[in-house]
Design a protein around this motif. Structure first.
Motif, PDB file in Angstrom:
ATOM      1  N   THR A   2     -35.139  43.909  -8.321  1.00 20.73           N
ATOM      2  CA  THR A   2     -35.535  43.107  -6.927  1.00 20.73           C
ATOM      3  C   THR A   2     -34.254  42.815  -6.339  1.00 20.73           C
ATOM      4  O   THR A   2     -33.472  42.335  -6.787  1.00 20.73           O
ATOM      5  CB  THR A   2     -36.204  41.808  -7.383  1.00 20.73           C
ATOM      6  OG1 THR A   2     -37.332  42.159  -8.056  1.00 20.73           O
ATOM      7  CG2 THR A   2     -36.682  41.150  -6.049  1.00 20.73           C
ATOM      8  N   ARG A   3     -34.205  43.030  -5.034  1.00 18.34           N
ATOM      9  CA  ARG A   3     -33.055  42.804  -3.891  1.00 18.34           C
ATOM     10  C   ARG A   3     -33.751  42.081  -3.173  1.00 18.34           C
ATOM     11  O   ARG A   3     -34.781  42.155  -2.528  1.00 18.34           O
ATOM     12  CB  ARG A   3     -32.674  44.211  -3.527  1.00 18.34           C
ATOM     13  CG  ARG A   3     -32.194  45.085  -4.509  1.00 18.34           C
ATOM     14  CD  ARG A   3     -31.908  46.479  -3.657  1.00 18.34           C
ATOM     15  NE  ARG A   3     -32.910  46.964  -2.953  1.00 18.34           N
ATOM     16  CZ  ARG A   3     -33.017  47.952  -2.052  1.00 18.34           C
ATOM     17  NH1 ARG A   3     -31.728  48.602  -1.769  1.00 18.34           N
ATOM     18  NH2 ARG A   3     -33.861  48.238  -1.295  1.00 18.34           N
ATOM     19  N   THR A   4     -32.904  40.830  -2.799  1.00 21.42           N
ATOM     20  CA  THR A   4     -33.542  40.118  -1.628  1.00 21.42           C
ATOM     21  C   THR A   4     -32.770  40.346  -0.492  1.00 21.42           C
ATOM     22  O   THR A   4     -31.422  40.339  -0.303  1.00 21.42           O
ATOM     23  CB  THR A   4     -33.047  38.543  -2.168  1.00 21.42           C
ATOM     24  OG1 THR A   4     -33.811  38.135  -3.460  1.00 21.42           O
ATOM     25  CG2 THR A   4     -33.594  37.726  -0.890  1.00 21.42           C
ATOM     26  N   LEU A   5     -33.559  40.325   0.748  1.00 25.61           N
ATOM     27  CA  LEU A   5     -32.937  40.787   2.024  1.00 25.61           C
ATOM     28  C   LEU A   5     -33.473  39.472   2.964  1.00 25.61           C
ATOM     29  O   LEU A   5     -34.723  39.004   3.001  1.00 25.61           O
ATOM     30  CB  LEU A   5     -33.612  41.999   2.605  1.00 25.61           C
ATOM     31  CG  LEU A   5     -33.382  42.121   4.008  1.00 25.61           C
ATOM     32  CD1 LEU A   5     -31.976  42.521   4.289  1.00 25.61           C
ATOM     33  CD2 LEU A   5     -34.329  43.221   4.543  1.00 25.61           C
ATOM     34  N   TYR A   6     -32.362  38.781   3.436  1.00 27.92           N
ATOM     35  CA  TYR A   6     -32.547  38.077   4.533  1.00 27.92           C
ATOM     36  C   TYR A   6     -32.919  38.625   5.829  1.00 27.92           C
ATOM     37  O   TYR A   6     -31.741  39.452   6.222  1.00 27.92           O
ATOM     38  CB  TYR A   6     -31.644  36.865   4.705  1.00 27.92           C
ATOM     39  CG  TYR A   6     -31.579  35.885   3.524  1.00 27.92           C
ATOM     40  CD1 TYR A   6     -32.257  35.753   2.510  1.00 27.92           C
ATOM     41  CD2 TYR A   6     -30.485  34.916   3.681  1.00 27.92           C
ATOM     42  CE1 TYR A   6     -32.402  34.958   1.483  1.00 27.92           C
ATOM     43  CE2 TYR A   6     -30.154  33.834   2.720  1.00 27.92           C
ATOM     44  CZ  TYR A   6     -31.055  33.965   1.504  1.00 27.92           C
ATOM     45  OH  TYR A   6     -31.056  33.116   0.741  1.00 27.92           O
ATOM     46  N   LEU A   7     -34.088  38.580   6.452  1.00 24.83           N
ATOM     47  CA  LEU A   7     -34.259  39.134   7.995  1.00 24.83           C
ATOM     48  C   LEU A   7     -34.011  38.104   8.836  1.00 24.83           C
ATOM     49  O   LEU A   7     -35.023  37.259   8.705  1.00 24.83           O
ATOM     50  CB  LEU A   7     -35.538  39.964   7.868  1.00 24.83           C
ATOM     51  CG  LEU A   7     -35.926  40.491   9.233  1.00 24.83           C
ATOM     52  CD1 LEU A   7     -35.043  41.479   9.663  1.00 24.83           C
ATOM     53  CD2 LEU A   7     -37.413  41.280   9.039  1.00 24.83           C
ATOM     54  N   ALA A  75     -29.247  35.711  -1.053  1.00 23.30           N
ATOM     55  CA  ALA A  75     -29.528  36.945  -0.525  1.00 23.30           C
ATOM     56  C   ALA A  75     -28.587  38.099  -1.358  1.00 23.30           C
ATOM     57  O   ALA A  75     -27.466  37.796  -1.346  1.00 23.30           O
ATOM     58  CB  ALA A  75     -29.194  36.929   1.004  1.00 23.30           C
ATOM     59  N   ASP A  76     -29.013  39.332  -1.528  1.00 20.60           N
ATOM     60  CA  ASP A  76     -28.011  40.597  -1.601  1.00 20.60           C
ATOM     61  C   ASP A  76     -27.649  41.288  -0.465  1.00 20.60           C
ATOM     62  O   ASP A  76     -26.732  41.660  -0.420  1.00 20.60           O
ATOM     63  CB  ASP A  76     -29.058  41.188  -2.455  1.00 20.60           C
ATOM     64  CG  ASP A  76     -29.512  40.738  -3.820  1.00 20.60           C
ATOM     65  OD1 ASP A  76     -28.496  40.484  -4.554  1.00 20.60           O
ATOM     66  OD2 ASP A  76     -30.480  40.520  -4.178  1.00 20.60           O
ATOM     67  N   ALA A  77     -28.463  40.983   0.771  1.00 18.34           N
ATOM     68  CA  ALA A  77     -28.030  41.597   1.942  1.00 18.34           C
ATOM     69  C   ALA A  77     -28.736  40.942   3.143  1.00 18.34           C
ATOM     70  O   ALA A  77     -29.662  40.034   2.804  1.00 18.34           O
ATOM     71  CB  ALA A  77     -28.550  43.068   1.924  1.00 18.34           C
ATOM     72  N   ILE A  78     -28.121  40.777   4.235  1.00 18.21           N
ATOM     73  CA  ILE A  78     -28.622  40.035   5.503  1.00 18.21           C
ATOM     74  C   ILE A  78     -28.653  41.138   6.460  1.00 18.21           C
ATOM     75  O   ILE A  78     -27.817  41.750   6.957  1.00 18.21           O
ATOM     76  CB  ILE A  78     -28.003  38.982   5.727  1.00 18.21           C
ATOM     77  CG1 ILE A  78     -27.966  37.934   4.608  1.00 18.21           C
ATOM     78  CG2 ILE A  78     -28.285  38.218   7.244  1.00 18.21           C
ATOM     79  CD1 ILE A  78     -27.076  36.527   5.078  1.00 18.21           C
ATOM     80  N   LEU A  79     -29.769  41.174   7.339  1.00 24.15           N
ATOM     81  CA  LEU A  79     -29.905  41.860   8.485  1.00 24.15           C
ATOM     82  C   LEU A  79     -30.413  40.987   9.623  1.00 24.15           C
ATOM     83  O   LEU A  79     -31.362  40.246   9.449  1.00 24.15           O
ATOM     84  CB  LEU A  79     -30.951  42.844   8.357  1.00 24.15           C
ATOM     85  CG  LEU A  79     -31.649  43.871   9.641  1.00 24.15           C
ATOM     86  CD1 LEU A  79     -30.447  44.383  10.264  1.00 24.15           C
ATOM     87  CD2 LEU A  79     -32.755  44.635   9.328  1.00 24.15           C
ATOM     88  N   VAL A  80     -29.427  41.132  10.751  1.00 19.96           N
ATOM     89  CA  VAL A  80     -29.821  40.194  11.888  1.00 19.96           C
ATOM     90  C   VAL A  80     -30.158  41.119  13.034  1.00 19.96           C
ATOM     91  O   VAL A  80     -29.494  41.866  13.492  1.00 19.96           O
ATOM     92  CB  VAL A  80     -28.379  39.439  12.366  1.00 19.96           C
ATOM     93  CG1 VAL A  80     -28.813  38.599  13.277  1.00 19.96           C
ATOM     94  CG2 VAL A  80     -27.894  38.584  11.061  1.00 19.96           C
ATOM     95  N   ALA A  81     -31.337  40.951  13.319  1.00 15.63           N
ATOM     96  CA  ALA A  81     -32.130  41.864  13.968  1.00 15.63           C
ATOM     97  C   ALA A  81     -33.665  41.497  14.568  1.00 15.63           C
ATOM     98  O   ALA A  81     -34.244  40.967  13.520  1.00 15.63           O
ATOM     99  CB  ALA A  81     -32.267  43.520  13.548  1.00 15.63           C
TER     100      ALA A  81
END
Length: 186
Positions: A2-7, A75-81
């Motif tokens: 499981t990877r956590t993405l903050y969108l 978070a393992d990654a963050i996408l600002v979009a």
């Protein structure tokens, strides 16, 4: 695995596609936590309960109180979009009065992999601060998806000539963590 993405989304028309984007990210193995700018939260107010059910996490648009527990996993990654002119500039300048900008700004210091895809029109990109802000974010290690490598601006009031490239944004966060995740053995 499981990877956590903050969108983290600003108030631009592509935010109305966020449920589909969450589903696409989940199909790629992401546990998605959704953060919204205040205006984006207002635009999606009628659907935030459904978005929370879809993600399994509260939809956030405000900072928590200091004594309140964290309700999102790390978070393992963050996408600002989509990232508006205001979000891009506020983040680059370190103006963290809004939750989505504050989370993204702090993530720089934590070393969290970050990608940003603006959604602005050609009038905004002519402002001298915009290119400076993109340069600051690139210099800080943020993957900027703009121009030929991402979102292409359109004239004011005319809408986008092509759909917002959400798939490209999700591909970018996958690429950002692929090596790091394998190294950590997740």
């Amino acid at each position: 695995m499981t990877r956590t993405l903050y969108l983290l989304c600003s108030a631009a028309p592509p935010v109305f596609d966020v449920a589909r984007v969450i589903e696409d990210a989940q199909a790629r193995g992401w546990d998605v936590c959704l953060g919204l700018s205040p205006t984006a939260a207002d635009w999606l107010a009628e659907g935030t309960d459904g978005l929370a059910a879809l993600t399994g996490h509260p939809v956030r648009s405000r900072y928590k109180r200091p004594a309140d527990p964290d309700v999102w996993p790390s978070a393992d990654a963050i996408l600002v979009a989509p990232a508006t002119f205001n979000t891009v500039n506020g983040w680059a300048l370190g103006l963290t009065d809004r939750f989505v900008v504050g989370v993204a700004a702090e993530a720089l210091g934590k070393g969290t992999p970050l990608a940003v895809m603006p959604c602005v029109n050609t009038a905004f990109v002519r402002h001298p601060q915009f290119e400076q802000s993109l340069a600051v974010l690139r210099g800080a290690g943020v993957r900027v998806l703009y121009g030929d490598d991402g979102f292409t601006p359109h004239p004011p009031g005319q809408g986008a000539a092509r759909p917002y490239p959400w798939t490209l944004a999700l591909d970018a966060v996958d690429d950002l963590v692929r090596g790091d995740f394998q190294e950590r053995g997740r």
